[in-house]
Design an enzyme around this catalytic site. Structure first.
Site, PDB file in Angstrom:
ATOM      1  N   TYR A 179     -17.828  -4.384  15.498  1.00 29.97           N
ATOM      2  CA  TYR A 179     -17.051  -4.953  16.600  1.00 29.97           C
ATOM      3  C   TYR A 179     -17.914  -6.007  17.276  1.00 29.97           C
ATOM      4  O   TYR A 179     -19.139  -5.891  17.301  1.00 29.97           O
ATOM      5  CB  TYR A 179     -16.691  -3.860  17.610  1.00 29.97           C
ATOM      6  CG  TYR A 179     -15.533  -3.015  17.131  1.00 29.97           C
ATOM      7  CD1 TYR A 179     -14.237  -3.348  17.483  1.00 29.97           C
ATOM      8  CD2 TYR A 179     -15.747  -1.917  16.312  1.00 29.97           C
ATOM      9  CE1 TYR A 179     -13.168  -2.589  17.030  1.00 29.97           C
ATOM     10  CE2 TYR A 179     -14.683  -1.152  15.858  1.00 29.97           C
ATOM     11  CZ  TYR A 179     -13.398  -1.495  16.211  1.00 29.97           C
ATOM     12  OH  TYR A 179     -12.344  -0.756  15.756  1.00 29.97           O
ATOM     13  N   LEU A 181       0.810  -1.221   0.000  1.00 25.86           N
ATOM     14  CA  LEU A 181       0.000   0.000   0.000  1.00 25.86           C
ATOM     15  C   LEU A 181       0.851   1.284   0.000  1.00 25.86           C
ATOM     16  O   LEU A 181       0.625   2.196  -0.802  1.00 25.86           O
ATOM     17  CB  LEU A 181      -0.913  -0.014   1.238  1.00 25.86           C
ATOM     18  CG  LEU A 181      -1.896   1.129   1.357  1.00 25.86           C
ATOM     19  CD1 LEU A 181      -2.888   1.143   0.214  1.00 25.86           C
ATOM     20  CD2 LEU A 181      -2.649   1.024   2.680  1.00 25.86           C
ATOM     21  N   GLN A 204      -7.973  -3.565   0.831  1.00 24.37           N
ATOM     22  CA  GLN A 204      -6.604  -3.268   0.385  1.00 24.37           C
ATOM     23  C   GLN A 204      -6.245  -4.053  -0.885  1.00 24.37           C
ATOM     24  O   GLN A 204      -5.555  -3.538  -1.754  1.00 24.37           O
ATOM     25  CB  GLN A 204      -5.640  -3.615   1.520  1.00 24.37           C
ATOM     26  CG  GLN A 204      -4.220  -3.190   1.299  1.00 24.37           C
ATOM     27  CD  GLN A 204      -3.393  -3.243   2.583  1.00 24.37           C
ATOM     28  OE1 GLN A 204      -3.937  -3.223   3.684  1.00 24.37           O
ATOM     29  NE2 GLN A 204      -2.091  -3.314   2.452  1.00 24.37           N
ATOM     30  N   ASP A 210       3.966   1.249   7.741  1.00 21.83           N
ATOM     31  CA  ASP A 210       4.135   0.382   8.913  1.00 21.83           C
ATOM     32  C   ASP A 210       5.601   0.276   9.338  1.00 21.83           C
ATOM     33  O   ASP A 210       5.879  -0.073  10.481  1.00 21.83           O
ATOM     34  CB  ASP A 210       3.585  -1.028   8.624  1.00 21.83           C
ATOM     35  CG  ASP A 210       2.073  -1.100   8.799  1.00 21.83           C
ATOM     36  OD1 ASP A 210       1.425  -0.034   8.846  1.00 21.83           O
ATOM     37  OD2 ASP A 210       1.539  -2.223   8.891  1.00 21.83           O
ATOM     38  N   GLU A 221       9.570  -5.293  -4.665  1.00 25.90           N
ATOM     39  CA  GLU A 221       8.621  -5.971  -3.767  1.00 25.90           C
ATOM     40  C   GLU A 221       8.888  -7.485  -3.837  1.00 25.90           C
ATOM     41  O   GLU A 221       8.926  -8.066  -4.912  1.00 25.90           O
ATOM     42  CB  GLU A 221       7.187  -5.642  -4.199  1.00 25.90           C
ATOM     43  CG  GLU A 221       6.101  -6.520  -3.595  1.00 25.90           C
ATOM     44  CD  GLU A 221       6.090  -6.561  -2.072  1.00 25.90           C
ATOM     45  OE1 GLU A 221       6.030  -5.487  -1.455  1.00 25.90           O
ATOM     46  OE2 GLU A 221       6.158  -7.677  -1.498  1.00 25.90           O
TER      47      GLU A 221
HETATM   48  C1  FAD Z   1      -6.966  -7.014   9.916  1.00 26.54           C
HETATM   49  C2  FAD Z   1      -6.388  -5.697   9.527  1.00 26.54           C
HETATM   50  C3  FAD Z   1      -7.245  -4.650   9.232  1.00 26.54           C
HETATM   51  C4  FAD Z   1      -6.714  -3.407   8.872  1.00 26.54           C
HETATM   52  N1  FAD Z   1      -7.575  -2.397   8.591  1.00 26.54           N
HETATM   53  C5  FAD Z   1      -7.092  -1.196   8.212  1.00 26.54           C
HETATM   54  C6  FAD Z   1      -7.974  -0.167   7.821  1.00 26.54           C
HETATM   55  O1  FAD Z   1      -9.191  -0.319   7.840  1.00 26.54           O
HETATM   56  N2  FAD Z   1      -7.430   1.023   7.399  1.00 26.54           N
HETATM   57  C7  FAD Z   1      -6.079   1.195   7.345  1.00 26.54           C
HETATM   58  O2  FAD Z   1      -5.634   2.276   6.931  1.00 26.54           O
HETATM   59  N3  FAD Z   1      -5.208   0.235   7.694  1.00 26.54           N
HETATM   60  C8  FAD Z   1      -5.684  -0.956   8.124  1.00 26.54           C
HETATM   61  N4  FAD Z   1      -4.827  -1.964   8.423  1.00 26.54           N
HETATM   62  C9  FAD Z   1      -3.366  -1.711   8.382  1.00 26.54           C
HETATM   63  C10 FAD Z   1      -2.808  -1.782   6.971  1.00 26.54           C
HETATM   64  O3  FAD Z   1      -3.070  -3.037   6.393  1.00 26.54           O
HETATM   65  C11 FAD Z   1      -1.299  -1.528   7.025  1.00 26.54           C
HETATM   66  O4  FAD Z   1      -1.074  -0.348   7.757  1.00 26.54           O
HETATM   67  C12 FAD Z   1      -0.713  -1.374   5.629  1.00 26.54           C
HETATM   68  O5  FAD Z   1      -0.723  -2.594   4.929  1.00 26.54           O
HETATM   69  C13 FAD Z   1       0.726  -0.878   5.701  1.00 26.54           C
HETATM   70  O6  FAD Z   1       1.230  -0.798   4.415  1.00 26.54           O
HETATM   71  P1  FAD Z   1       2.805  -0.824   4.159  1.00 26.54           P
HETATM   72  O7  FAD Z   1       2.948  -0.735   2.697  1.00 26.54           O
HETATM   73  O8  FAD Z   1       3.457   0.185   5.032  1.00 26.54           O
HETATM   74  O9  FAD Z   1       3.285  -2.214   4.729  1.00 26.54           O
HETATM   75  P2  FAD Z   1       2.932  -3.695   4.232  1.00 26.54           P
HETATM   76  O10 FAD Z   1       1.543  -3.754   3.738  1.00 26.54           O
HETATM   77  O11 FAD Z   1       3.318  -4.591   5.345  1.00 26.54           O
HETATM   78  O12 FAD Z   1       3.903  -3.914   3.019  1.00 26.54           O
HETATM   79  C14 FAD Z   1       5.292  -3.997   3.145  1.00 26.54           C
HETATM   80  C15 FAD Z   1       5.790  -4.707   1.916  1.00 26.54           C
HETATM   81  O13 FAD Z   1       7.218  -4.690   1.913  1.00 26.54           O
HETATM   82  C16 FAD Z   1       7.661  -5.910   1.342  1.00 26.54           C
HETATM   83  N5  FAD Z   1       9.049  -6.110   1.772  1.00 26.54           N
HETATM   84  C17 FAD Z   1       9.522  -6.243   3.034  1.00 26.54           C
HETATM   85  N6  FAD Z   1      10.847  -6.362   3.030  1.00 26.54           N
HETATM   86  C18 FAD Z   1      11.241  -6.309   1.723  1.00 26.54           C
HETATM   87  C19 FAD Z   1      12.504  -6.384   1.076  1.00 26.54           C
HETATM   88  N7  FAD Z   1      13.632  -6.518   1.766  1.00 26.54           N
HETATM   89  N8  FAD Z   1      12.536  -6.304  -0.262  1.00 26.54           N
HETATM   90  C20 FAD Z   1      11.392  -6.163  -0.987  1.00 26.54           C
HETATM   91  N9  FAD Z   1      10.173  -6.086  -0.417  1.00 26.54           N
HETATM   92  C21 FAD Z   1      10.093  -6.151   0.927  1.00 26.54           C
HETATM   93  C22 FAD Z   1       6.696  -6.945   1.876  1.00 26.54           C
HETATM   94  O14 FAD Z   1       6.678  -8.090   1.053  1.00 26.54           O
HETATM   95  C23 FAD Z   1       5.376  -6.184   1.874  1.00 26.54           C
HETATM   96  O15 FAD Z   1       4.613  -6.405   0.710  1.00 26.54           O
HETATM   97  C24 FAD Z   1      -5.315  -3.222   8.815  1.00 26.54           C
HETATM   98  C25 FAD Z   1      -4.460  -4.290   9.101  1.00 26.54           C
HETATM   99  C26 FAD Z   1      -4.982  -5.501   9.464  1.00 26.54           C
HETATM  100  C27 FAD Z   1      -4.040  -6.629   9.789  1.00 26.54           C
END
Ligand code: FAD
Length: 555
Positions: free
Chosen positions: A223, A18, A118, A321, A38
């Site tokens: 909830y 994301l 997502q 994250d 990725e």
């Molecule tokens: C059940 C649930 C419900 C949620 N509901 C909400 C919601 O309603 N609204 C909201 O805003 N958020 C929600 N979230 C949170 C949201 O899903 C996360 O905050 C979001 O996915 C974060 O995105 P990101 O890209 O920072 O990290 P991630 O989605 O964790 O992506 C990180 C990516 O980095 C890649 N990666 C890691 N290391 C490497 C490397 N060395 N080389 C290449 N690639 C790598 C991984 O494969 C991964 O695809 C929810 C989460 C959960 C678990």
């Protein structure tokens, strides 16, 4: 590395989920070449984030994606859904947090809050990022990063072939998730409330329509609080598919787990979870014994409330994250991450094109970390009140209302010309009134017979908006920006190109008819002149230099 080729790119993004995709899109929007790597073979495969806040949808609107996202959202969820708390879907309602997600929204925004999964949003972001020219490489892992004075050298590996190569980047965005290998490598710690629960998400479909169980309650997030478990449902529009998150269970059949968590009356859900146990939990949450449901997947994950100690290390920036991890209550994780990427993209772009001074990039940490800290605390507060009251409220901040959280957070950094007075970290948008540091308010205007929002004027360049008697600011802004090489557009609201809606623009921005504001490319007010002043060109030259942290702006 086995002698693989080397390539150069201004910005390398580690992680293409994301936040990585959002960063790629926003950087391309500013014309910056970008490579995102990725590990996974494609975009997200699980729903996870679903609740998208006003600010995120405003940002997607400015990148030309509002229509596509709203269309997909309406396929998946009824618009204007709600968020409540029930004993079970069929049982009693305990609390109603949002009877209608969009009640009162039109006072503040041209768009809406929405639900979209997502795994449906990411392909839209991906397509737009690629359309704009982003290079996205899947099944590719960043194996190492090394910084020097001029850039960062990364070793990346093609996971299909095993081949490695090196990438030389000026800057790196680590959007590599909550366990961020980049953050670990840089030795950046996390602080906060730590691990809250070992949770699960049960993805399911039901052979019956669960919608009627809700009776007249608005569909959205439900909830669930009952003697067996605590968590939440997201049911899609069909009423027979969705997921159940279970954060906490009371499992008296497993005394060893109860003993391992003596301070919590609730046990670890994820440990040893079986299909049978998940089915029991799901049926209890639905509230209809023996309802025909099929479990499609069970994901285990940790609910954590922590923020990184720093968001920047030299040329590497943490976003999403990787920078802050929150429990999903309130839907903050993904939203905050998209907004990190949006804050960082224009700063990187203007630094790479030589328009900004070196200090501008440091304002990313100065602006986004306090917002990250606030968000972690507010998500924790929502977790405690909605899911885990046993934690008690002593360590939790009082609840900040959702409008203040979504569009009321404020920046206090050198990239804002702060006015005298107090500078709270957040305030209700009704109180903001265009003060520098806050999101520029929404007002509908008329452009040649078409209704546009002030927000539609922002997104790529600096924008000066002057009141109807502010022509001197308009001319001065164009002259100062031209001299400094700063991309800037200028409008007189109430002039020939933009008809103002009476005094509402002036009221919303807190200026007199002869005043003006400068809005940054991320839609935040950078500078404000409440009324006409002598030497407007000199004032704006100094303001732009200062907002861009240029040394030629230092007195
Ligand atoms: C059940 C649930 C419900 C949620 N509901 C909400 C919601 O309603 N609204 C909201 O805003 N958020 C929600 N979230 C949170 C949201 O899903 C996360 O905050 C979001 O996915 C974060 O995105 P990101 O890209 O920072 O990290 P991630 O989605 O964790 O992506 C990180 C990516 O980095 C890649 N990666 C890691 N290391 C490497 C490397 N060395 N080389 C290449 N690639 C790598 C991984 O494969 C991964 O695809 C929810 C989460 C959960 C678990």
């Amino acid at each position: 590395m086995d002698g693989g080729a080397s390539e150069d790119v201004p910005v390398l993004i580690v992680g293409g989920s994301l936040v990585g995709l959002s960063a790629a899109l926003f950087l391309r929007w500013h014309g910056i070449d970008v490579l995102a790597v990725e590990r996974h073979a494609g975009t997200a495969i699980n729903a996870r984030a679903g609740h998208f806040h006003l600010r995120t949808v405003e940002i997607l609107r400015s990148a030309g994606l509002e229509e596509a996202v709203r269309r997909k959202s309406e396929e998946q969820y009824p618009p204007d859904g709600g968020i409540n708390n029930v004993e079970s879907l069929a049982g009693r309602e305990i609390a109603n947090y949002f009877p209608n997600l969009n009640a009162g929204v039109d006072e503040f925004s041209p768009t809406v809050r929405l639900f979209i999964n997502q795994d449906a949003l990411e392909p839209i972001l991906r397509a737009r990022a690629e359309e704009l020219g982003a290079r996205l490489r899947y099944q590719t892992e960043c194996a190492s990063l090394e910084q020097d004075a001029d850039g960062v050298t990364a070793v990346i590996g093609d996971l299909a072939s095993g081949a490695q190569s090196s990438v030389r980047a000026k800057y790196v965005i680590a959007a590599d998730g909550n366990r961020s290998p980049t953050r670990e490598r840089l030795g950046i710690g996390m602080h906060g409330h730590g691990l809250l629960s070992n949770s699960i998400t049960i993805y399911f479909h039901a052979e019956a329509d669960l919608g009627p169980l809700l009776r007249d309650r608005n569909q959205g997030v439900h909830y669930v609080t009952n003697p067996l478990m605590r968590g939440f449902f997201r049911l899609d529009r069909s009423g027979n598919a969705g997921f159940l998150v279970v954060n906490l269970v009371r499992d008296t059949t497993r005394p060893e787990i109860m003993a391992a968590y003596p301070s919590a009356p609730w046990a670890n859900v994820a440990e040893g979870i079986t299909q049978q146990r998940a089915l029991e939990l799901l049926r209890a949450a639905i509230g209809v014994p023996d309802i025909p449901v099929v479990i499609e997947d069970i994901a285990t994950w940790q609910a954590v409330a922590d923020v990184a100690d720093r968001f920047q290390d030299g040329r590497v920036f943490l976003a999403g994250d990787a920078a802050h991890v929150v429990p999903p209550n309130g839907g903050y994780g993904g939203n905050t991450g998209v907004q990190d990427a949006h804050n960082l993209a224009w700063k990187l772009a203007l630094t790479l094109t030589g328009v900004a001074g070196p200090g501008l990039l440091e304002t990313y940490d100065a602006e986004r970390r306090p917002v990250g800290e606030l968000t972690v605390e507010q998500a924790f507060t929502r977790y405690v009140t909605r899911v885990a009251p046993y934690l008690g409220t002593e360590g939790a901040q009082p609840l900040v209302d959702d409008f203040s959280m979504e569009i009321g957070y404020r920046y206090n950094s050198p990239a804002v010309a702060l006015e005298p007075g107090s500078h709270p970290l957040h305030e209700h948008p009704r109180q903001a009134r265009g003060r520098p540091g806050g999101r520029a308010p929404h007002v509908f205007l008329d452009r040649g017979g078409t209704r546009v929002s002030t927000l539609d004027l922002f997104g790529r360049n600096f924008v000066l908006l002057a009141g109807p008697d502010g022509r001197a600011w308009h001319a001065a802004a164009l002259a100062a920006a031209g001299e400094l090489g700063v991309p800037l557009e200028a409008h007189v609201v109430g002039g020939a190109d933009l008809a103002g809606a009476g005094d509402s623009f002036l009221e919303a921005y807190g200026i007199s008819p002869s005043g003006a504001v400068v809005v940054r490319p991320d839609g935040f007010v950078g500078w404000r002149g409440v009324e006409a002043a002598d030497a407007p060109e000199a004032i704006l030259r100094q303001a732009l230099q200062s907002l861009l942290c240029r040394s030629d702006g230092k007195p």
